[in-house]
Motif scaffolding. Structure first.
Motif, PDB file in Angstrom:
ATOM      1  N   ASN A  63      -8.835  -1.163  -0.921  1.00 51.83           N
ATOM      2  CA  ASN A  63      -9.001  -1.437   0.507  1.00 51.83           C
ATOM      3  C   ASN A  63     -10.477  -1.616   0.873  1.00 51.83           C
ATOM      4  OD1 ASN A  63      -6.260  -1.194   0.761  1.00 51.83           O
ATOM      5  ND2 ASN A  63      -6.298   0.781   1.802  1.00 51.83           N
ATOM      6  N   ILE A  64     -11.314  -0.710   0.384  1.00 54.63           N
ATOM      7  CA  ILE A  64     -12.751  -0.775   0.704  1.00 54.63           C
ATOM      8  C   ILE A  64     -13.373  -2.043   0.129  1.00 54.63           C
ATOM      9  CG2 ILE A  64     -14.984   0.318   0.287  1.00 54.63           C
ATOM     10  CD1 ILE A  64     -13.518   3.024   0.375  1.00 54.63           C
ATOM     11  N   ALA A 105      -7.386   3.241  -2.056  1.00 53.99           N
ATOM     12  CA  ALA A 105      -8.589   3.392  -1.226  1.00 53.99           C
ATOM     13  C   ALA A 105      -9.711   2.490  -1.720  1.00 53.99           C
ATOM     14  CB  ALA A 105      -9.046   4.856  -1.239  1.00 53.99           C
ATOM     15  N   TYR A 106      -9.932   2.450  -3.024  1.00 57.60           N
ATOM     16  CA  TYR A 106     -10.987   1.596  -3.581  1.00 57.60           C
ATOM     17  C   TYR A 106     -10.674   0.113  -3.343  1.00 57.60           C
ATOM     18  CZ  TYR A 106     -12.813   5.719  -5.982  1.00 57.60           C
ATOM     19  OH  TYR A 106     -13.349   6.941  -6.265  1.00 57.60           O
ATOM     20  N   SER A 129       0.838  -1.207   0.000  1.00 56.48           N
ATOM     21  CA  SER A 129       0.000   0.000   0.000  1.00 56.48           C
ATOM     22  C   SER A 129       0.869   1.252   0.000  1.00 56.48           C
ATOM     23  CB  SER A 129      -0.921   0.008   1.222  1.00 56.48           C
ATOM     24  OG  SER A 129      -1.866  -1.033   1.167  1.00 56.48           O
ATOM     25  N   GLN A 176      -3.235   6.897  -4.756  1.00 59.08           N
ATOM     26  CA  GLN A 176      -3.989   6.929  -3.504  1.00 59.08           C
ATOM     27  C   GLN A 176      -5.447   6.522  -3.685  1.00 59.08           C
ATOM     28  OE1 GLN A 176      -1.946   9.250  -4.660  1.00 59.08           O
ATOM     29  NE2 GLN A 176      -0.758  10.229  -3.050  1.00 59.08           N
TER      30      GLN A 176
END
Length: 212
Positions: A135-136, A132-133, A119, A128
């Protein structure tokens, strides 16, 4: 003694066991956050300075280092799985569950050592939003619901909850690894140089070593 141990109505036993074996409180946790921040800064600096080969080398070194550190700690726990549970609890029930969960704990430590580093690499490269996408999607949409299904619907208890969340993290790690493996570092260095010029910075063409 028994095939598996269920969570009680108040979750007290599950909370106790998760506290004993959770990797979030392990010795490697501060270390992989340090590696995360360091590799993020290093990659961004090297790409901004037009040093793609140095950035790529730093990525390889930090990923291998974090993997080996996690592997060493996992092996130590696995070899000492008959000893260390008694250091934290006198309950035979808890000791037995911790013993059974130690292989899962070892796997979790290795994955949780590598995933933050990947990451950090992606963030340092300027991805970034993508991180984030990922991870979600992998953790909150896949991992957590899967853990709840395995833990409560299939009645696997603590092990099911942990396995579900771990699988989400594994998928997240694989996605990030594939992204980084397929990265054209020369292209990323060029993009970083354009960003610097766009934001009013300067690049030193004399030290530019982007491979043609």
């Amino acid at each position: 003694m028994h095939e598996h141990i269920r969570l009680d109505n108040h979750g007290s036993f599950g909370m106790q066991c998760s506290h004993k074996v959770s990797p979030e409180g392990s010795t490697t946790t501060p270390l992989h956050f340090i590696l995360f921040s360091n590799i993020s800064v290093r990659v961004s600096n090297e790409l901004g300075a037009a040093h793609p080969r140095t950035a790529k080398f730093a990525v390889v070194v930090v990923v291998l280092t974090s993997f080996l550190i996690g592997l060493v700690f996992s092996l130590i726990l696995f070899l000492a799985r008959t000893v260390y549970p008694s250091l934290f609890s006198s309950s035979e029930e808890v000791q037995e569950l911790v013993y059974n969960l130690t292989p899962l704990l070892g796997t979790c430590i290795v994955i949780n050592n590598v995933q933050p580093v990947l990451s950090g690499v992606a963030i340092g490269a300027g991805w970034q939003a993508v991180v984030a996408y990922v991870n979600i999607a992998c953790y909150y949409i896949l991992g957590v619901p899967l853990g709840l299904i395995l833990g409560f619907k299939l009645d696997w208890g603590v092990k099911g909850i942990w396995m579900g969340m771990l699988l989400g993290t594994v998928v997240q790690t694989i996605v990030l690894f594939v992204m980084i493996y397929r990265t054209n570092w020369n292209k990323e260095a060029s993009i970083a140089g354009k960003r610097i010029r766009q934001w009013g910075g300067e690049t030193d063409d004399k030290v530019n070593d982007i491979e043609k």
